[in-house]
Structures are given as C-alpha cells and as structure tokens.
Design a protein around this motif. Structure first.
Motif, PDB file in Angstrom:
ATOM      1  N   ILE A  82       0.917  -1.139   0.089  1.00  0.00           N
ATOM      2  CA  ILE A  82      -0.004  -0.016   0.006  1.00  0.00           C
ATOM      3  C   ILE A  82       0.887   1.320  -0.019  1.00  0.00           C
ATOM      4  N   GLU A  83       0.495   2.004  -0.898  1.00  0.00           N
ATOM      5  CA  GLU A  83       1.501   3.391  -0.881  1.00  0.00           C
ATOM      6  C   GLU A  83       0.414   4.813  -1.219  1.00  0.00           C
ATOM      7  N   ALA A  84       0.709   5.907  -0.540  1.00  0.00           N
ATOM      8  CA  ALA A  84       0.045   6.876  -0.874  1.00  0.00           C
ATOM      9  C   ALA A  84       0.200   7.632  -2.337  1.00  0.00           C
ATOM     10  N   SER A  85      -0.794   8.275  -2.858  1.00  0.00           N
ATOM     11  CA  SER A  85      -0.652   8.737  -4.144  1.00  0.00           C
ATOM     12  C   SER A  85      -1.451   9.876  -4.298  1.00  0.00           C
ATOM     13  N   LEU A  86      -1.526  10.555  -5.410  1.00  0.00           N
ATOM     14  CA  LEU A  86      -2.636  11.657  -5.620  1.00  0.00           C
ATOM     15  C   LEU A  86      -3.425  11.186  -7.128  1.00  0.00           C
ATOM     16  N   ALA A  87      -4.651  11.406  -6.830  1.00  0.00           N
ATOM     17  CA  ALA A  87      -5.573  10.943  -7.950  1.00  0.00           C
ATOM     18  C   ALA A  87      -5.461  11.475  -9.549  1.00  0.00           C
ATOM     19  N   ASN A  88      -5.239  10.683 -10.291  1.00  0.00           N
ATOM     20  CA  ASN A  88      -5.215  11.103 -11.937  1.00  0.00           C
ATOM     21  C   ASN A  88      -6.479  11.292 -12.065  1.00  0.00           C
ATOM     22  N   ASP A  89      -6.549  11.632 -13.553  1.00  0.00           N
ATOM     23  CA  ASP A  89      -7.847  11.977 -14.116  1.00  0.00           C
ATOM     24  C   ASP A  89      -8.730  11.161 -14.088  1.00  0.00           C
ATOM     25  N   VAL A 144      -3.180   3.491  -2.717  1.00  0.00           N
ATOM     26  CA  VAL A 144      -3.124   2.613  -3.821  1.00  0.00           C
ATOM     27  C   VAL A 144      -2.592   1.101  -3.163  1.00  0.00           C
ATOM     28  N   MET A 145      -3.390   0.198  -3.625  1.00  0.00           N
ATOM     29  CA  MET A 145      -2.998  -1.154  -3.208  1.00  0.00           C
ATOM     30  C   MET A 145      -2.650  -2.135  -4.300  1.00  0.00           C
ATOM     31  N   GLU A 146      -1.778  -2.890  -4.194  1.00  0.00           N
ATOM     32  CA  GLU A 146      -1.435  -3.666  -5.039  1.00  0.00           C
ATOM     33  C   GLU A 146      -1.362  -5.324  -4.450  1.00  0.00           C
ATOM     34  N   ARG A 147      -1.973  -6.294  -4.939  1.00  0.00           N
ATOM     35  CA  ARG A 147      -1.949  -7.603  -4.239  1.00  0.00           C
ATOM     36  C   ARG A 147      -2.058  -8.588  -5.079  1.00  0.00           C
ATOM     37  N   THR A 148      -1.056  -9.831  -4.950  1.00  0.00           N
ATOM     38  CA  THR A 148      -0.929 -10.882  -5.726  1.00  0.00           C
ATOM     39  C   THR A 148      -1.616 -11.950  -4.791  1.00  0.00           C
ATOM     40  N   THR A 149      -2.486 -12.642  -5.358  1.00  0.00           N
ATOM     41  CA  THR A 149      -3.404 -13.735  -4.418  1.00  0.00           C
ATOM     42  C   THR A 149      -2.967 -15.291  -5.128  1.00  0.00           C
ATOM     43  N   PHE A 205      -3.736 -10.641  -9.856  1.00  0.00           N
ATOM     44  CA  PHE A 205      -2.812  -9.538  -9.603  1.00  0.00           C
ATOM     45  C   PHE A 205      -4.084  -8.350  -9.721  1.00  0.00           C
ATOM     46  N   VAL A 206      -4.168  -7.549  -8.547  1.00  0.00           N
ATOM     47  CA  VAL A 206      -5.332  -6.668  -8.446  1.00  0.00           C
ATOM     48  C   VAL A 206      -4.493  -5.260  -7.990  1.00  0.00           C
ATOM     49  N   ILE A 207      -4.908  -4.093  -8.830  1.00  0.00           N
ATOM     50  CA  ILE A 207      -4.529  -2.934  -8.336  1.00  0.00           C
ATOM     51  C   ILE A 207      -5.789  -2.073  -7.812  1.00  0.00           C
ATOM     52  N   SER A 208      -5.793  -1.549  -6.426  1.00  0.00           N
ATOM     53  CA  SER A 208      -6.965  -0.974  -6.196  1.00  0.00           C
ATOM     54  C   SER A 208      -6.484   0.450  -5.549  1.00  0.00           C
ATOM     55  N   THR A 209      -7.229   1.464  -5.983  1.00  0.00           N
ATOM     56  CA  THR A 209      -7.136   2.950  -5.722  1.00  0.00           C
ATOM     57  C   THR A 209      -8.293   3.252  -4.757  1.00  0.00           C
ATOM     58  N   TYR A 210      -7.851   3.449  -3.562  1.00  0.00           N
ATOM     59  CA  TYR A 210      -8.963   3.880  -2.639  1.00  0.00           C
ATOM     60  C   TYR A 210      -9.047   5.238  -2.273  1.00  0.00           C
ATOM     61  N   LYS A 230      -9.279   3.577   5.502  1.00  0.00           N
ATOM     62  CA  LYS A 230      -7.850   3.489   6.196  1.00  0.00           C
ATOM     63  C   LYS A 230      -7.688   1.921   6.477  1.00  0.00           C
ATOM     64  N   PHE A 231      -6.522   1.671   6.788  1.00  0.00           N
ATOM     65  CA  PHE A 231      -6.145   0.272   6.754  1.00  0.00           C
ATOM     66  C   PHE A 231      -5.419   0.092   8.303  1.00  0.00           C
ATOM     67  N   LYS A 232      -5.651  -0.962   8.939  1.00  0.00           N
ATOM     68  CA  LYS A 232      -5.135  -1.055  10.340  1.00  0.00           C
ATOM     69  C   LYS A 232      -4.348  -2.455  10.191  1.00  0.00           C
ATOM     70  N   MET A 233      -3.693  -2.810  11.197  1.00  0.00           N
ATOM     71  CA  MET A 233      -3.283  -4.358  11.382  1.00  0.00           C
ATOM     72  C   MET A 233      -2.518  -4.293  12.822  1.00  0.00           C
ATOM     73  N   THR A 234      -2.665  -5.589  13.291  1.00  0.00           N
ATOM     74  CA  THR A 234      -2.173  -6.163  14.414  1.00  0.00           C
ATOM     75  C   THR A 234      -0.684  -6.275  14.221  1.00  0.00           C
ATOM     76  N   MET A 235       0.354  -5.771  14.926  1.00  0.00           N
ATOM     77  CA  MET A 235       1.855  -6.250  14.837  1.00  0.00           C
ATOM     78  C   MET A 235       2.335  -6.814  16.156  1.00  0.00           C
ATOM     79  N   LYS A 236       3.056  -7.863  16.001  1.00  0.00           N
ATOM     80  CA  LYS A 236       3.785  -8.632  17.010  1.00  0.00           C
ATOM     81  C   LYS A 236       5.405  -8.364  17.065  1.00  0.00           C
TER      82      LYS A 236
END
Length: 243
Positions: free
Chosen positions: A184-191, A207-212, A224-229, A235-241
């Motif tokens: 996941i990375e931050a970006s600016l919306a294109n046209d 911008v999220m890119e995922r290979t499943t 392979f999916v590219i999703s622009t949110y 927003k995304f969250k996760m638990t880290m140990k």
C-alpha cells in the motif's frame, strides 16, 4: 469549557471539544460546523487559534472544507483489517453495508512481461482484465483492476461475474484461496481515478497492489489486483507483534 490558565494549548482544548461533539453525534456527518468567528466569540479566543484547531481536524480527516461554504463533518472512514484476506464485498457486508460494482471494462488480452511474471504464465497465455468501481451503499470507494489467468477461470463472462470475484472463484470454480502479498502506498488521484471516484484530481488516494495465490502445492497465482481507494473514505489497520 476552555481553561486559559491550563498548560494545555488552547487550540488543542478546542480541538478536543469539537472531537467530543463529533464522537457524541452532536455534530453528525455532513453537518456544517460553526464558523471560525462563532467559535472565537463563544470561547473568547482568537480566530487564529480556532483556525489552528480546525486545520488539525482537517488533517485527521474528521472534517473537510468547501470553499465559500464552510467546514463540514466528514463521514467515518471505512477501516479494513489487513491481518486477514477478505474481499471488498465481504468487508462491506460485515459492516452492514451493501456492496456493488460499476463495471468499466471486461476483456481478454495478452499480458505484458511484468504481468506474465507476476501471474507465473507465458506471455502468450491470455488473461482476463476486469476494471470496475467498487461502491458501498452506492457511494464510490475504490477503483479496481483485476488481472487473472484465463487457463484458471476459463470462459468466464460478464453475466457469470457476480459482485465478489472471490465468490466466483470459491463457489463456482471451487478453488481454495490461500494467501496474498500486498503493498500500500500514498498517491494523488489522476484524471481517470478522479472521474470514477468522484473526487478532485490530485486528491489523496491509497493505492493497493495484491497478488493472491491458491491453496495448493504450487501456490498458483490467481490474481493481480490494483485498487485505488479514496483516502477520505478508507484507512487500513493491522496488529503487529514483536518477535
């Protein structure tokens, strides 16, 4: 309600007061906040102090400004837990929302070298490319493009393609999804993104890119999916140990 003798900055006290009113539903999503002048007169503080508090709330995404209209309470962001692999549709249903799609394109084509490598197929193999807008309660949240090997999905067509791609894979093709790698990375919306997501060009997006991969011995890539949110909606969250 504002303690001017406190060591806590006045702008921060006002900021917390407004937050409290938002969280308690005194101010609801879409409501117009009092003007800077009204806040300043109510608490007997400077407009510059009020502006600093409002600016901080804008940065947090709790409120937003519309030029010539004022400052409004923002909708609560969708929060997705990254510790599990779920589809957009599953995520929205779990929130009690109705997921839907606006299909932009559905085509079979040959992949470029990058896509062929990601999907572990030959450049001469065909892939299905699905581009669509993901909506929650009819409001656009993400622009998504899916690439998936034709040799796995077969002659899937638009009529067979339901709201959830994962539903199609697991319930119609009876394949088991194993795991995914995601960035996941931050970006600016294109046209293009601005048009489909109904936001202004250069608005912040995620911008999220995922290979499943399938749950088999070969760990076969299935998509392979590219999703622009919209960053104002998600927003995304996760638990880290700590190891």
């Amino acid at each position: 309600m504002i303690d001017k003798q406190s060591h806590i900055p006045i702008y921060y006290q006002l900021e917390e007061q407004i937050k409290s009113m938002i969280y308690s539903k005194h101010f609801k999503p879409g409501d117009l906040l009092p003007s800077e002048r009204e806040f300043a007169e109510k608490y007997a503080i400077s407009r510059m102090t009020v502006r600093q508090a409002i600016n901080n709330l804008v940065k947090e995404g709790l409120v937003y400004r519309e030029k010539g209209k004022g400052t409004f309470v923002a909708d609560k962001k969708f929060e997705q837990d990254l510790s599990g692999l779920t589809s957009f549709s599953e995520d929205m249903r779990n929130r009690g929302l109705i997921p839907s799609n606006q299909l932009i394109s559905f085509d079979f084509e040959q992949p470029d070298e990058k896509l062929a490598s990601i999907l572990a197929i030959s450049p001469t193999d065909m892939i299905c490319k699905i581009k669509r807008v993901r909506l929650a309660n009819e409001e656009p949240v993400a622009l998504e493009t899916i690439y998936t090997p034709k040799k796995i999905i077969g002659d899937m067509n638009v009529q067979e393609f339901s709201t959830s791609f994962y539903d199609y894979l697991e319930k119609k093709l009876h394949v088991k999804i194993g795991f995914g790698h995601q960035t996941i990375e931050a970006s600016l919306a294109n046209d293009d993104e601005a048009t489909y997501l109904k936001i202004k060009k250069d608005s912040p997006v995620l911008v999220m890119e995922r290979t499943t991969f399938l749950q088999n011995e070969e760990h076969t890539p299935i998509e392979f999916v590219i999703s622009t949110y919209r960053a104002d909606k998600y927003k995304f969250k996760m638990t880290m140990k700590r190891d």
